[in-house]
Design a protein around this motif. Structure first.
Motif, PDB file in Angstrom:
ATOM      1  N   ALA A   1       0.831  -1.211   0.000  1.00 26.67           N
ATOM      2  CA  ALA A   1       0.000   0.000   0.000  1.00 26.67           C
ATOM      3  C   ALA A   1       0.863   1.258   0.000  1.00 26.67           C
ATOM      4  CB  ALA A   1      -0.927  -0.001   1.215  1.00 26.67           C
ATOM      5  N   LEU A   2       1.946   1.252   0.779  1.00 28.64           N
ATOM      6  CA  LEU A   2       2.844   2.405   0.831  1.00 28.64           C
ATOM      7  C   LEU A   2       3.566   2.589  -0.506  1.00 28.64           C
ATOM      8  CD1 LEU A   2       4.454   1.878   4.353  1.00 28.64           C
ATOM      9  CD2 LEU A   2       2.607   3.441   3.751  1.00 28.64           C
ATOM     10  N   ILE A   3       3.976   1.492  -1.110  1.00 27.53           N
ATOM     11  CA  ILE A   3       4.687   1.555  -2.384  1.00 27.53           C
ATOM     12  C   ILE A   3       3.773   2.092  -3.484  1.00 27.53           C
ATOM     13  CG2 ILE A   3       5.654   0.086  -4.216  1.00 27.53           C
ATOM     14  CD1 ILE A   3       6.881  -1.612  -1.896  1.00 27.53           C
ATOM     15  N   ILE A   4       2.549   1.606  -3.544  1.00 25.92           N
ATOM     16  CA  ILE A   4       1.599   2.091  -4.546  1.00 25.92           C
ATOM     17  C   ILE A   4       1.332   3.578  -4.349  1.00 25.92           C
ATOM     18  CG2 ILE A   4      -0.822   1.969  -5.279  1.00 25.92           C
ATOM     19  CD1 ILE A   4      -0.642  -1.069  -4.886  1.00 25.92           C
ATOM     20  N   ASP A   5       1.145   3.990  -3.093  1.00 25.31           N
ATOM     21  CA  ASP A   5       0.920   5.416  -2.820  1.00 25.31           C
ATOM     22  C   ASP A   5       2.104   6.258  -3.291  1.00 25.31           C
ATOM     23  OD1 ASP A   5      -1.541   4.907  -1.727  1.00 25.31           O
ATOM     24  OD2 ASP A   5      -0.984   5.393   0.339  1.00 25.31           O
ATOM     25  N   ALA A   6       3.327   5.771  -3.029  1.00 19.56           N
ATOM     26  CA  ALA A   6       4.517   6.539  -3.405  1.00 19.56           C
ATOM     27  C   ALA A   6       4.642   6.632  -4.925  1.00 19.56           C
ATOM     28  CB  ALA A   6       5.763   5.894  -2.803  1.00 19.56           C
ATOM     29  N   TYR A   7       4.472   5.521  -5.608  1.00 25.02           N
ATOM     30  CA  TYR A   7       4.527   5.559  -7.072  1.00 25.02           C
ATOM     31  C   TYR A   7       3.454   6.471  -7.650  1.00 25.02           C
ATOM     32  CZ  TYR A   7       7.888   1.716  -7.819  1.00 25.02           C
ATOM     33  OH  TYR A   7       9.017   0.937  -7.887  1.00 25.02           O
ATOM     34  N   ASP A   8       2.251   6.397  -7.096  1.00 29.26           N
ATOM     35  CA  ASP A   8       1.173   7.259  -7.585  1.00 29.26           C
ATOM     36  C   ASP A   8       1.478   8.731  -7.329  1.00 29.26           C
ATOM     37  OD1 ASP A   8      -0.581   5.469  -8.785  1.00 29.26           O
ATOM     38  OD2 ASP A   8      -1.641   5.028  -6.929  1.00 29.26           O
ATOM     39  N   ALA A   9       2.086   9.025  -6.187  1.00 30.06           N
ATOM     40  CA  ALA A   9       2.382  10.418  -5.847  1.00 30.06           C
ATOM     41  C   ALA A   9       3.427  11.003  -6.786  1.00 30.06           C
ATOM     42  CB  ALA A   9       2.840  10.520  -4.400  1.00 30.06           C
ATOM     43  N   VAL A  10       4.522  10.290  -7.006  1.00 35.10           N
ATOM     44  CA  VAL A  10       5.561  10.828  -7.892  1.00 35.10           C
ATOM     45  C   VAL A  10       5.069  10.822  -9.344  1.00 35.10           C
ATOM     46  CG1 VAL A  10       6.791   8.630  -8.227  1.00 35.10           C
ATOM     47  CG2 VAL A  10       8.024  10.792  -8.448  1.00 35.10           C
ATOM     48  N   GLY A  11       4.286   9.824  -9.715  1.00 32.07           N
ATOM     49  CA  GLY A  11       3.731   9.801 -11.062  1.00 32.07           C
ATOM     50  C   GLY A  11       2.775  10.946 -11.301  1.00 32.07           C
ATOM     51  N   SER A  12       1.928  11.232 -10.318  1.00 30.22           N
ATOM     52  CA  SER A  12       0.993  12.346 -10.441  1.00 30.22           C
ATOM     53  C   SER A  12       1.736  13.670 -10.546  1.00 30.22           C
ATOM     54  CB  SER A  12       0.042  12.360  -9.241  1.00 30.22           C
ATOM     55  OG  SER A  12      -0.847  13.447  -9.300  1.00 30.22           O
TER      56      SER A  12
ATOM     57  N   VAL B 296      13.642  -4.356  -0.114  1.00 34.37           N
ATOM     58  CA  VAL B 296      13.331  -4.739   1.259  1.00 34.37           C
ATOM     59  C   VAL B 296      13.518  -6.248   1.383  1.00 34.37           C
ATOM     60  CG1 VAL B 296      11.582  -4.761   3.066  1.00 34.37           C
ATOM     61  CG2 VAL B 296      11.676  -2.859   1.448  1.00 34.37           C
ATOM     62  N   PRO B 297      14.364  -6.724   2.283  1.00 36.91           N
ATOM     63  CA  PRO B 297      14.590  -8.173   2.410  1.00 36.91           C
ATOM     64  C   PRO B 297      13.285  -8.931   2.647  1.00 36.91           C
ATOM     65  CG  PRO B 297      16.195  -6.945   3.710  1.00 36.91           C
ATOM     66  CD  PRO B 297      15.181  -5.942   3.240  1.00 36.91           C
ATOM     67  N   GLY B 298      13.092  -9.978   1.866  1.00 40.00           N
ATOM     68  CA  GLY B 298      11.924 -10.830   2.039  1.00 40.00           C
ATOM     69  C   GLY B 298      10.653 -10.329   1.387  1.00 40.00           C
ATOM     70  N   TYR B 299      10.705  -9.159   0.744  1.00 39.44           N
ATOM     71  CA  TYR B 299       9.497  -8.608   0.124  1.00 39.44           C
ATOM     72  C   TYR B 299       9.577  -8.741  -1.392  1.00 39.44           C
ATOM     73  CZ  TYR B 299       6.057  -5.263  -1.592  1.00 39.44           C
ATOM     74  OH  TYR B 299       5.012  -4.675  -2.260  1.00 39.44           O
ATOM     75  N   ALA B 300       8.496  -9.223  -1.994  1.00 35.06           N
ATOM     76  CA  ALA B 300       8.390  -9.308  -3.456  1.00 35.06           C
ATOM     77  C   ALA B 300       7.186  -8.486  -3.880  1.00 35.06           C
ATOM     78  CB  ALA B 300       8.232 -10.760  -3.897  1.00 35.06           C
ATOM     79  N   ALA B 301       7.414  -7.470  -4.694  1.00 35.80           N
ATOM     80  CA  ALA B 301       6.332  -6.575  -5.101  1.00 35.80           C
ATOM     81  C   ALA B 301       5.331  -7.322  -5.971  1.00 35.80           C
ATOM     82  CB  ALA B 301       6.889  -5.378  -5.856  1.00 35.80           C
ATOM     83  N   PRO B 302       4.029  -7.214  -5.672  1.00 29.77           N
ATOM     84  CA  PRO B 302       3.013  -7.877  -6.485  1.00 29.77           C
ATOM     85  C   PRO B 302       2.728  -7.106  -7.764  1.00 29.77           C
ATOM     86  CG  PRO B 302       1.954  -6.665  -4.722  1.00 29.77           C
ATOM     87  CD  PRO B 302       3.441  -6.530  -4.507  1.00 29.77           C
ATOM     88  N   GLU B 303       1.945  -7.712  -8.631  1.00 27.40           N
ATOM     89  CA  GLU B 303       1.622  -7.094  -9.915  1.00 27.40           C
ATOM     90  C   GLU B 303       0.872  -5.779  -9.740  1.00 27.40           C
ATOM     91  OE1 GLU B 303      -0.609  -8.279 -14.124  1.00 27.40           O
ATOM     92  OE2 GLU B 303      -0.354  -9.761 -12.533  1.00 27.40           O
ATOM     93  N   ALA B 304       0.193  -5.601  -8.608  1.00 26.54           N
ATOM     94  CA  ALA B 304      -0.581  -4.376  -8.385  1.00 26.54           C
ATOM     95  C   ALA B 304       0.295  -3.134  -8.380  1.00 26.54           C
ATOM     96  CB  ALA B 304      -1.344  -4.474  -7.062  1.00 26.54           C
ATOM     97  N   THR B 305       1.596  -3.288  -8.177  1.00 23.53           N
ATOM     98  CA  THR B 305       2.495  -2.133  -8.161  1.00 23.53           C
ATOM     99  C   THR B 305       2.956  -1.728  -9.567  1.00 23.53           C
ATOM    100  OG1 THR B 305       4.473  -3.524  -7.878  1.00 23.53           O
ATOM    101  CG2 THR B 305       3.360  -2.779  -5.873  1.00 23.53           C
ATOM    102  N   THR B 306       2.744  -2.584 -10.561  1.00 24.91           N
ATOM    103  CA  THR B 306       3.297  -2.353 -11.893  1.00 24.91           C
ATOM    104  C   THR B 306       2.728  -1.101 -12.550  1.00 24.91           C
ATOM    105  OG1 THR B 306       3.636  -4.727 -12.187  1.00 24.91           O
ATOM    106  CG2 THR B 306       3.654  -3.353 -14.167  1.00 24.91           C
ATOM    107  N   GLY B 307       1.411  -0.951 -12.518  1.00 25.42           N
ATOM    108  CA  GLY B 307       0.786   0.220 -13.142  1.00 25.42           C
ATOM    109  C   GLY B 307       1.246   1.523 -12.525  1.00 25.42           C
TER     110      GLY B 307
END
Length: 233
Positions: free
Chosen positions: A64-75, A119-130
């Motif tokens: 959720a934090l990653i999606i928010d950050a990508y959306d913020a810089v993209g916007s 981040v160790p142990g974290y794999a970003a899901p497809e929801a972050t791609t867009g």
């Protein structure tokens, strides 16, 4: 019934935003690798089981934090392009680059979350791609409009393997750039985040002091390097 349901949805949204706000504060204090749902719940005065109803795991909260950050810089990049003079692609490109830099400097810990060490142990899901593609799409849009206006110079020949990769990227993103232009734009996109990352993470300390001017020139050079031309030129 609709009014009650709406109130519940608003309350749930407000609590979810509070959880993310506290998580961002902890990112600044301890980094993403040490983010803890229990610690977030404790600071918010919640029991852990209540927080799990919003974010079942640390990875769900990180996503959720990653999606928010990508959306913020993209916007930020999209707004900058929309506000820049439509007739000059170099100015539009540079405006998008400056928007990325300003956002990164204002949100260094969120920038580190999406463009820093994994981040160790974290794999970003497809929801972050867009969301992750929004800055790139804004830059590609500038190049496409320049090509339509005759303000994108032909890109020099690339190797067959590079062109094949770029052609696949064009198809996947649904863009209409020539593969050679896409290859050069991909390199410029990577160099943009290299410039921003060097400044955010302190590598320019005692190296570059006039950073605004330095970045402005470097960003414009990246745009011209993919073939963007100003109308006067």
């Amino acid at each position: 019934m609709t009014r009650v349901t709406g109130a519940r949805e608003r309350a749930r949204t407000e609590i979810a935003e509070s959880i993310k706000a506290e998580a961002r504060r902890q990112l600044a204090d301890a980094g993403a690798a040490r983010l803890s749902l229990r610690a977030v719940a404790r600071e918010l005065g919640m029991v852990s089981s209540a927080l799990y109803r919003y974010y079942p795991s640390r990875d769900d909260l990180l996503t959720a934090l990653i999606i928010d950050a990508y959306d913020a810089v993209g916007s930020a990049a999209e707004r900058a392009v929309a506000a820049a003079p439509a007739a000059d692609p170099v100015v539009r490109w540079t405006a998008a680059c400056h928007a990325v830099r300003r956002w990164a400097l204002a949100h260094p810990h969120e920038y580190a979350l999406i463009y820093g060490s994994p981040v160790p142990g974290y794999a970003a899901p497809e929801a972050t791609t867009g969301p992750a593609s929004r800055v790139a799409r804004a830059l590609i849009g500038v190049a496409e409009e320049a090509a339509d206006s005759g303000l994108l110079a032909p890109a020099p020949f690339e190797s067959a393997d590079v062109l094949r990769d770029a052609e696949q990227l064009v198809r996947r993103l649904g863009m209409r750039l020539h593969p050679a232009a896409m290859a050069r734009l991909t390199a410029a996109w990577a160099q943009l985040f290299g410039l921003v990352g060097f400044e955010v993470f302190g590598q320019f300390h005692d190296v570059v002091h006039a950073r605004e001017e330095f970045f402005d020139r470097a960003a414009a050079d990246l745009g011209r390097g993919i073939g963007l031309r100003s109308p006067a030129a």
